[in-house]
Design an enzyme around this catalytic site. Sequence first.
Site, PDB file in Angstrom:
ATOM      1  N   LYS A   1       0.168 -31.096  44.327  1.00  0.00           N
ATOM      2  CA  LYS A   1       0.019 -29.640  44.486  1.00  0.00           C
ATOM      3  C   LYS A   1      -1.044 -29.357  45.532  1.00  0.00           C
ATOM      4  CE  LYS A   1       1.241 -28.111  39.821  1.00  0.00           C
ATOM      5  NZ  LYS A   1       0.803 -27.436  38.573  1.00  0.00           N
TER       6      LYS A   1
ATOM      7  N   GLY B   1       2.228 -20.112  43.110  1.00  0.00           N
ATOM      8  CA  GLY B   1       3.626 -19.714  43.006  1.00  0.00           C
ATOM      9  C   GLY B   1       4.605 -20.760  43.512  1.00  0.00           C
ATOM     10  N   GLY B   2       4.234 -22.044  43.374  1.00  0.00           N
ATOM     11  CA  GLY B   2       5.194 -23.102  43.699  1.00  0.00           C
ATOM     12  C   GLY B   2       5.169 -23.553  45.147  1.00  0.00           C
TER      13      GLY B   2
ATOM     14  N   LYS C   1      -7.210 -24.205  43.409  1.00  0.00           N
ATOM     15  CA  LYS C   1      -6.720 -24.817  42.176  1.00  0.00           C
ATOM     16  C   LYS C   1      -7.638 -25.938  41.707  1.00  0.00           C
ATOM     17  CE  LYS C   1      -1.651 -24.412  42.521  1.00  0.00           C
ATOM     18  NZ  LYS C   1      -1.448 -23.407  41.505  1.00  0.00           N
TER      19      LYS C   1
ATOM     20  N   ARG D   1      -5.266  -9.957  37.628  1.00  0.00           N
ATOM     21  CA  ARG D   1      -4.729  -8.611  37.869  1.00  0.00           C
ATOM     22  C   ARG D   1      -3.872  -8.208  36.676  1.00  0.00           C
ATOM     23  NH1 ARG D   1      -1.222 -12.277  40.578  1.00  0.00           N
ATOM     24  NH2 ARG D   1       0.725 -12.332  39.392  1.00  0.00           N
TER      25      ARG D   1
ATOM     26  N   HIS E   1       6.978 -21.784  30.617  1.00  0.00           N
ATOM     27  CA  HIS E   1       5.862 -21.031  31.197  1.00  0.00           C
ATOM     28  C   HIS E   1       5.447 -20.007  30.138  1.00  0.00           C
ATOM     29  CE1 HIS E   1       4.083 -18.392  34.570  1.00  0.00           C
ATOM     30  NE2 HIS E   1       3.923 -17.729  33.446  1.00  0.00           N
TER      31      HIS E   1
END
Length: 666
Positions: free
Chosen positions: A158, A164-165, A116, A292, A208
């Site tokens: 983070k 995904g959290g 990230k 993807r 989102h």
Amino acid sequence: MIRKLLIANRGEIACRIIKTARRLGVATVAVYSDADADALHVQLADEAVRLGPAPARDSYLDVARVLDAAKRTNADAIHPGYGFLSENAGFCRACQEAGIIFVGPPASAIEAMGSKSAAKRIMEEAKVPLVPGYHGEEQDPAVLEEHAQRIGYPILLKAAAGGGGKGMRRVDSHGEFRSALDAAKREAMNAFSDDLMLLERYVVSPRHVEIQVFCDQQGNGVYLFERDCSVQRRHQKVVEEAPAPGLSEELRAEMGEAALRAAHAIGYQGAGTVEFLLDADGSFYFMEMNTRLQVEHPVTEMISGQDLVAWQLAVAAGEPLPKRQEELAIDGHAFEVRIYAEDPDNDFLPATGTLVRHRPPEESASVRVDTGVQSGDEISVHYDPMIAKLICHGRNRREALARLDRALGQYQIAGLRHNIDFLRRVINQEDFAAGRVSTHFIEDHESELLQAERALTPLECAGIAAYLHEREIRDLRAAAPVADRHSPWHAGDNWRSGLSARRRHNVDIHGRHVELVTEVSDGTVSWHCPVLGDTGRGEIRLLPGRELALVDGRRMSFASVDTAEGGAVFVADRQVEFRVLPPDLGEGGQHAEGLEAPMNGTVIALLAEPGSRVEENQPLLVMEAMKMEHTLRAPAAGVVQQYLCAEGDLVDGGSLLVDFESEEQS
Ligand code: MV4
């Protein structure tokens, strides 16, 4: 040109890819594990290769076995679908080295999105908006703390390796910073063996919104608009829609262009999704890029009229993009819901077992069902328990929503707990219907959406009464000697046979015992349900030959099916599944019993003292299965005699975990 495509996946996405390949005249190779030898994707493909045993790591995640299957069948290309090997840069490279086209981006683009903080540095360079924060290499806690002060609380920690959290922690004030940082680092180290952290300003109530992008090998890129996936539960998407409600043309273009800058910055090719947080004031911030085809791609197909898998195959074969940006436009509105085998009344515990009936609504230009299962299939612990995706289109949001509600009402599933009622409550909720969505939608409306004690409707009672009557006649007929041709049980019309007694039945509807009294005369069943009081009575008659019933004089669709322990009925747009209890077991005391593991998993915590008395519903044990935590609760007030497992134990589904004795009930 791709002549033969191997689909390195299973379930609905494998079936969906096969359909497009077929339409384009591309030969298809399915792969399967032992659990999927008879699965729909294997049936649909031109040929199929066994990979190995059921666990994904021995089959769908095994790079060497998948590549070997492609070589043995002379496949030119591999489509990885989503999940499994789809974002595995090593697999992507291995395909290239074997001379097989990987239908996806270059390995370097997958790798660029792996961290990230590295991704954020690339995006900063490309002028893609980021949440104000810190994403540097310096990780000294004192330095991080200074950055937190500069950014301003609340902040979000983070894990750079997360997704995904996972490995996220909100920090509201300076006083909490150090302990939150320690906890987040520990969690990240456990989950990803990497505790590099980044800091962001916490966006309080974001949406989102993600942009579908597509790039070809010639350097062209287009965006196919956005999807709003705000309605999520514990980072699992529940409803997705396109376009995002209320998004202006200007903001759409701005986000689309930012997403293309993100894609070009990492040399992207193929289908990709750039996720943004959208703040209430219209600011948007890059979150991550998914390299993807996504689960929710059908809503984009519905509003754009394009087949994204066809685009993927074209681009992977080196052809230019089928359309330029000016040739793309939004037509109407589309929703997708994910239909899951899970129990919304029990913390969404995944359900496993036989899908006795799977009968989706009829497909049309505005109703699409993507599924990989059929009636009779097993939903196992090995893979994601999604049954299908239901996608509906309309000229506008309201029309699409009405079609979705109607299609959910027609959907028939029996044998396993499922989330159809939950989905209907979500899409009919007032704020959702008005397009007021945020990532907090489900938690904000939890009590409204999770009515565990949902009232039984008279329509459902009528359906159960009809089913019980039919079943009784069937049982009597089976018991009657075949030779006795004059027995009324062998007469053609069940409903007109001589059964006229008053009967008391007991059924269990999702853990609730309900008594029903039926009486039949001249083919009509009069029923009475004491728990519903005065309103709980009525009449039902099945109309022969068609799936119809007269309920209190009104014609309605009716269907029923036997399950292992009872049945399921579908009346008008309602469905209910129940156990049929032996007549003498409707009430009375329960005695010693055990609590079983609902599925394979790991015991995380034991919550009661052995020997202690607990209340009904009190949590007794937490286990983790399928990456989610599940709580086992006391089925009634009683005593925990002993635990038959310890924290950290790996346990098999069905094994006894708690020796529990419930109190006598009168
Ligand atoms: C955030 C956020 C608020 N502020 N970042 C969750 C998953 C991961 N991809 C990013 N996530 C979030 N990042 C800042 N600075 C809130 C979330 C978030 C969320 C985002 C999208 C969809 C659902 C969500 C649910 C909870 C939290």
